[in-house]
Design a protein around this motif. Structure first.
Motif, PDB file in Angstrom:
ATOM      1  N   ARG A 112       0.834  -1.199   0.000  1.00 17.21           N
ATOM      2  CA  ARG A 112       0.000   0.000   0.000  1.00 17.21           C
ATOM      3  C   ARG A 112       0.871   1.252   0.000  1.00 17.21           C
ATOM      4  NH1 ARG A 112      -2.219  -2.732   4.460  1.00 17.21           N
ATOM      5  NH2 ARG A 112      -1.890  -0.923   5.834  1.00 17.21           N
ATOM      6  N   GLY A 113       0.230   2.415  -0.173  1.00 15.16           N
ATOM      7  CA  GLY A 113       0.941   3.680  -0.202  1.00 15.16           C
ATOM      8  C   GLY A 113       1.299   4.178   1.190  1.00 15.16           C
ATOM      9  N   THR A 114       1.860   5.371   1.229  1.00 16.29           N
ATOM     10  CA  THR A 114       2.177   6.030   2.493  1.00 16.29           C
ATOM     11  C   THR A 114       1.498   7.392   2.526  1.00 16.29           C
ATOM     12  OG1 THR A 114       4.186   7.073   1.615  1.00 16.29           O
ATOM     13  CG2 THR A 114       4.428   4.901   2.644  1.00 16.29           C
ATOM     14  N   GLU A 115       1.295   7.899   3.732  1.00 11.55           N
ATOM     15  CA  GLU A 115       0.645   9.196   3.883  1.00 11.55           C
ATOM     16  C   GLU A 115       1.497  10.326   3.318  1.00 11.55           C
ATOM     17  OE1 GLU A 115      -0.121  10.895   7.897  1.00 11.55           O
ATOM     18  OE2 GLU A 115      -2.223  10.577   7.333  1.00 11.55           O
ATOM     19  N   LYS A 116       2.814  10.207   3.438  1.00  7.46           N
ATOM     20  CA  LYS A 116       3.686  11.274   2.919  1.00  7.46           C
ATOM     21  C   LYS A 116       3.849  11.188   1.402  1.00  7.46           C
ATOM     22  CE  LYS A 116       8.177   8.939   3.303  1.00  7.46           C
ATOM     23  NZ  LYS A 116       9.522   8.991   3.899  1.00  7.46           N
ATOM     24  N   GLY A 117       3.431  10.060   0.802  1.00  8.48           N
ATOM     25  CA  GLY A 117       3.485   9.908  -0.640  1.00  8.48           C
ATOM     26  C   GLY A 117       2.129  10.181  -1.260  1.00  8.48           C
ATOM     27  N   LEU A 118       1.710   9.314  -2.177  1.00 11.16           N
ATOM     28  CA  LEU A 118       0.423   9.476  -2.832  1.00 11.16           C
ATOM     29  C   LEU A 118      -0.736   9.014  -1.959  1.00 11.16           C
ATOM     30  CD1 LEU A 118       1.434   8.075  -6.347  1.00 11.16           C
ATOM     31  CD2 LEU A 118       1.219  10.484  -5.697  1.00 11.16           C
ATOM     32  N   GLY A 119      -0.422   8.244  -0.927  1.00  9.44           N
ATOM     33  CA  GLY A 119      -1.468   7.647  -0.111  1.00  9.44           C
ATOM     34  C   GLY A 119      -2.008   6.359  -0.684  1.00  9.44           C
ATOM     35  N   GLU A 120      -1.545   6.005  -1.865  1.00  9.29           N
ATOM     36  CA  GLU A 120      -2.008   4.775  -2.495  1.00  9.29           C
ATOM     37  C   GLU A 120      -1.003   4.285  -3.526  1.00  9.29           C
ATOM     38  OE1 GLU A 120      -5.749   6.133  -3.982  1.00  9.29           O
ATOM     39  OE2 GLU A 120      -4.881   6.908  -5.846  1.00  9.29           O
ATOM     40  N   THR A 121      -0.972   2.985  -3.693  1.00  8.60           N
ATOM     41  CA  THR A 121      -0.260   2.343  -4.796  1.00  8.60           C
ATOM     42  C   THR A 121      -1.306   1.940  -5.811  1.00  8.60           C
ATOM     43  OG1 THR A 121       1.445   1.513  -3.290  1.00  8.60           O
ATOM     44  CG2 THR A 121       1.258   0.434  -5.438  1.00  8.60           C
ATOM     45  N   VAL A 122      -1.080   2.253  -7.087  1.00 10.01           N
ATOM     46  CA  VAL A 122      -2.085   2.026  -8.118  1.00 10.01           C
ATOM     47  C   VAL A 122      -1.505   1.150  -9.222  1.00 10.01           C
ATOM     48  CG1 VAL A 122      -3.625   3.091  -9.794  1.00 10.01           C
ATOM     49  CG2 VAL A 122      -3.179   4.243  -7.623  1.00 10.01           C
ATOM     50  N   ILE A 123      -2.198   0.071  -9.537  1.00 11.63           N
ATOM     51  CA  ILE A 123      -1.811  -0.844 -10.611  1.00 11.63           C
ATOM     52  C   ILE A 123      -2.966  -0.912 -11.593  1.00 11.63           C
ATOM     53  CG2 ILE A 123      -1.223  -3.242 -11.155  1.00 11.63           C
ATOM     54  CD1 ILE A 123       0.082  -3.395  -8.366  1.00 11.63           C
ATOM     55  N   GLY A 124      -2.685  -0.703 -12.867  1.00 10.75           N
ATOM     56  CA  GLY A 124      -3.731  -0.610 -13.880  1.00 10.75           C
ATOM     57  C   GLY A 124      -4.287  -1.945 -14.326  1.00 10.75           C
ATOM     58  N   HIS A 125      -4.463  -2.080 -15.641  1.00  7.88           N
ATOM     59  CA  HIS A 125      -5.127  -3.240 -16.218  1.00  7.88           C
ATOM     60  C   HIS A 125      -4.167  -4.054 -17.095  1.00  7.88           C
ATOM     61  CE1 HIS A 125      -8.654  -1.071 -14.910  1.00  7.88           C
ATOM     62  NE2 HIS A 125      -8.483  -0.123 -15.822  1.00  7.88           N
ATOM     63  N   ASP A 126      -4.458  -5.354 -17.218  1.00  5.74           N
ATOM     64  CA  ASP A 126      -3.817  -6.219 -18.214  1.00  5.74           C
ATOM     65  C   ASP A 126      -2.309  -6.328 -18.052  1.00  5.74           C
ATOM     66  OD1 ASP A 126      -6.303  -6.744 -19.787  1.00  5.74           O
ATOM     67  OD2 ASP A 126      -6.180  -4.593 -20.159  1.00  5.74           O
ATOM     68  N   ASN A 127      -1.830  -6.292 -16.836  1.00  5.89           N
ATOM     69  CA  ASN A 127      -0.397  -6.433 -16.578  1.00  5.89           C
ATOM     70  C   ASN A 127      -0.052  -7.883 -16.252  1.00  5.89           C
ATOM     71  OD1 ASN A 127       0.371  -3.519 -16.608  1.00  5.89           O
ATOM     72  ND2 ASN A 127      -1.095  -3.445 -14.920  1.00  5.89           N
ATOM     73  N   LEU A 128       1.135  -8.299 -16.677  1.00  4.15           N
ATOM     74  CA  LEU A 128       1.685  -9.604 -16.312  1.00  4.15           C
ATOM     75  C   LEU A 128       2.796  -9.363 -15.300  1.00  4.15           C
ATOM     76  CD1 LEU A 128       2.135 -12.641 -16.449  1.00  4.15           C
ATOM     77  CD2 LEU A 128       3.457 -12.282 -18.566  1.00  4.15           C
ATOM     78  N   ILE A 129       2.557  -9.775 -14.061  1.00  3.65           N
ATOM     79  CA  ILE A 129       3.505  -9.567 -12.974  1.00  3.65           C
ATOM     80  C   ILE A 129       4.032 -10.937 -12.586  1.00  3.65           C
ATOM     81  CG2 ILE A 129       3.823  -8.580 -10.680  1.00  3.65           C
ATOM     82  CD1 ILE A 129       1.373  -6.829 -11.193  1.00  3.65           C
ATOM     83  N   MET A 130       5.228 -11.273 -13.041  1.00  3.24           N
ATOM     84  CA  MET A 130       5.766 -12.617 -12.880  1.00  3.24           C
ATOM     85  C   MET A 130       6.265 -12.859 -11.457  1.00  3.24           C
ATOM     86  SD  MET A 130       7.732 -13.315 -16.483  1.00  3.24           S
ATOM     87  CE  MET A 130       6.985 -12.843 -18.043  1.00  3.24           C
ATOM     88  N   ALA A 131       6.713 -14.092 -11.211  1.00  7.01           N
ATOM     89  CA  ALA A 131       7.051 -14.546  -9.867  1.00  7.01           C
ATOM     90  C   ALA A 131       8.115 -13.666  -9.214  1.00  7.01           C
ATOM     91  CB  ALA A 131       7.539 -15.988  -9.902  1.00  7.01           C
ATOM     92  N   TYR A 132       7.947 -13.433  -7.919  1.00  4.75           N
ATOM     93  CA  TYR A 132       8.900 -12.747  -7.041  1.00  4.75           C
ATOM     94  C   TYR A 132       9.054 -11.258  -7.340  1.00  4.75           C
ATOM     95  CZ  TYR A 132      10.094 -17.532  -5.813  1.00  4.75           C
ATOM     96  OH  TYR A 132      10.019 -18.833  -5.401  1.00  4.75           O
ATOM     97  N   VAL A 133       8.152 -10.685  -8.095  1.00  2.22           N
ATOM     98  CA  VAL A 133       8.195  -9.242  -8.334  1.00  2.22           C
ATOM     99  C   VAL A 133       7.787  -8.509  -7.062  1.00  2.22           C
ATOM    100  CG1 VAL A 133       7.049  -7.342  -9.569  1.00  2.22           C
ATOM    101  CG2 VAL A 133       7.834  -9.371 -10.821  1.00  2.22           C
ATOM    102  N   HIS A 134       8.455  -7.369  -6.810  1.00  2.00           N
ATOM    103  CA  HIS A 134       8.093  -6.500  -5.687  1.00  2.00           C
ATOM    104  C   HIS A 134       7.754  -5.116  -6.215  1.00  2.00           C
ATOM    105  CE1 HIS A 134       7.963  -4.526  -1.842  1.00  2.00           C
ATOM    106  NE2 HIS A 134       8.904  -3.672  -2.217  1.00  2.00           N
ATOM    107  N   ILE A 135       6.559  -4.631  -5.859  1.00  2.00           N
ATOM    108  CA  ILE A 135       6.144  -3.268  -6.190  1.00  2.00           C
ATOM    109  C   ILE A 135       5.880  -2.550  -4.878  1.00  2.00           C
ATOM    110  CG2 ILE A 135       4.415  -1.831  -7.324  1.00  2.00           C
ATOM    111  CD1 ILE A 135       4.081  -4.032  -9.403  1.00  2.00           C
ATOM    112  N   ALA A 136       6.693  -1.545  -4.584  1.00  2.00           N
ATOM    113  CA  ALA A 136       6.679  -0.891  -3.271  1.00  2.00           C
ATOM    114  C   ALA A 136       5.610   0.192  -3.197  1.00  2.00           C
ATOM    115  CB  ALA A 136       8.061  -0.317  -2.968  1.00  2.00           C
TER     116      ALA A 136
END
Length: 260
Positions: free
Chosen positions: A94-118
């Motif tokens: 999830r996001g942080t208050e000092k940042g955007l407040g949210e993490t946003v992931i769109g549509h039709d993405n392929l996120i393969m094994a062991y990927v990290h999105i902070a």
């Protein structure tokens, strides 16, 4: 459609068409849209919103607290769109208050094994994240980019549309649209010609982008003046998009030339 061995919080909003596998844990303030499949041993914490027709594979951790020392339990969010494939052991925070407040992931993405999105990342549509790609906080990845296996992206960096990174690339600056990057630290090595052809870009557009790369992107001296002149002279939308991305960079653009 919910395995009796799954643990689903009473406040979670789960569409009746959702499948949830055994031993998965769905926390409070989680919303999951129609026809989404959640495999076994998945943990989803909220506040998290997940759209339609996603596929989330085993051992993924979705919507967990951000790995940021400033985080103090604020109700920040993770928002995931439709038709994403999230493979084994992916971590999405999830996001942080000092940042955007949210993490946003769109549509039709392929996120393969062991990927990290902070935390506080903004992810577009139609992107391929190859195995073990890691994004630090506040990263922006634009539509249809492809990140090779074990790519690392420094916080606050941007990756432009239809850009491509090779295996093990480490980005500490912005990667412009339509460009290739390779190396640690990564350098610009050309235009993503193969990817652009596969996606139906015209030869004229590809050649125009190549000229911009050769004349205005490879070196550092005089880059701004060269690009400003090209922007005023061209009507090719892809070229204007590339130059506009470079002109709007806050972190700086990757250096040109083949990696050492």
């Amino acid at each position: 459609m919910i395995d009796p061995r799954a643990d689903v919080h009473p406040s979670a909003e789960i569409d009746s068409s959702v499948t949830i596998g055994p031993f998965s844990v769905i926390g409070a303030n989680v919303k999951i849209g129609a026809d989404t499949w959640v495999g076994p041993h998945v943990v989803i914490n909220g506040p998290t919103e997940i759209g339609r027709e996603n596929r989330i594979f085993q051992f993924s951790s979705i919507g967990e607290e951000p790995q940021d020392t400033s985080y103090r339990g604020e109700p920040t969010r993770l928002i995931i769109g439709d038709r994403n494939v999230i493979r084994e052991s992916v971590t999405l925070h999830r996001g942080t208050e000092k940042g955007l407040g949210e993490t946003v992931i769109g549509h039709d993405n392929l996120i393969m094994a062991y990927v990290h999105i902070a935390h506080d990342c903004t992810i577009g549509n139609g992107i391929i994240f190859s195995n073990a790609t890691s994004l630090a906080g506040h990263v922006e990845i634009q539509d249809h980019a492809t990140l090779g296996g074990f790519t690392l992206v420094h916080q606050f960096c941007r990756v432009g549309t239809y850009a491509f990174t090779s295996m093990g690339a480490a980005l500490n600056r912005d990667l412009p649209p339509y460009c290739l990057a390779s190396g640690n630290y990564a350098r610009l090595i050309g235009i993503n010609k193969v990817g652009l052809k596969r996606n139906g870009f015209s030869n004229d557009a590809i050649q125009a982008l190549h000229r911009v790369f050769i004349q205005g992107m490879r070196g550092r001296a005089g880059r701004e003046s060269h690009l400003d002149a090209m922007f005023e002279e061209t009507e090719v939308p892809e070229v204007r998009n590339l130059i506009g991305f470079v002109r709007g960079s806050r972190r700086g653009i990757l250096r040109g030339g083949r990696p050492h």
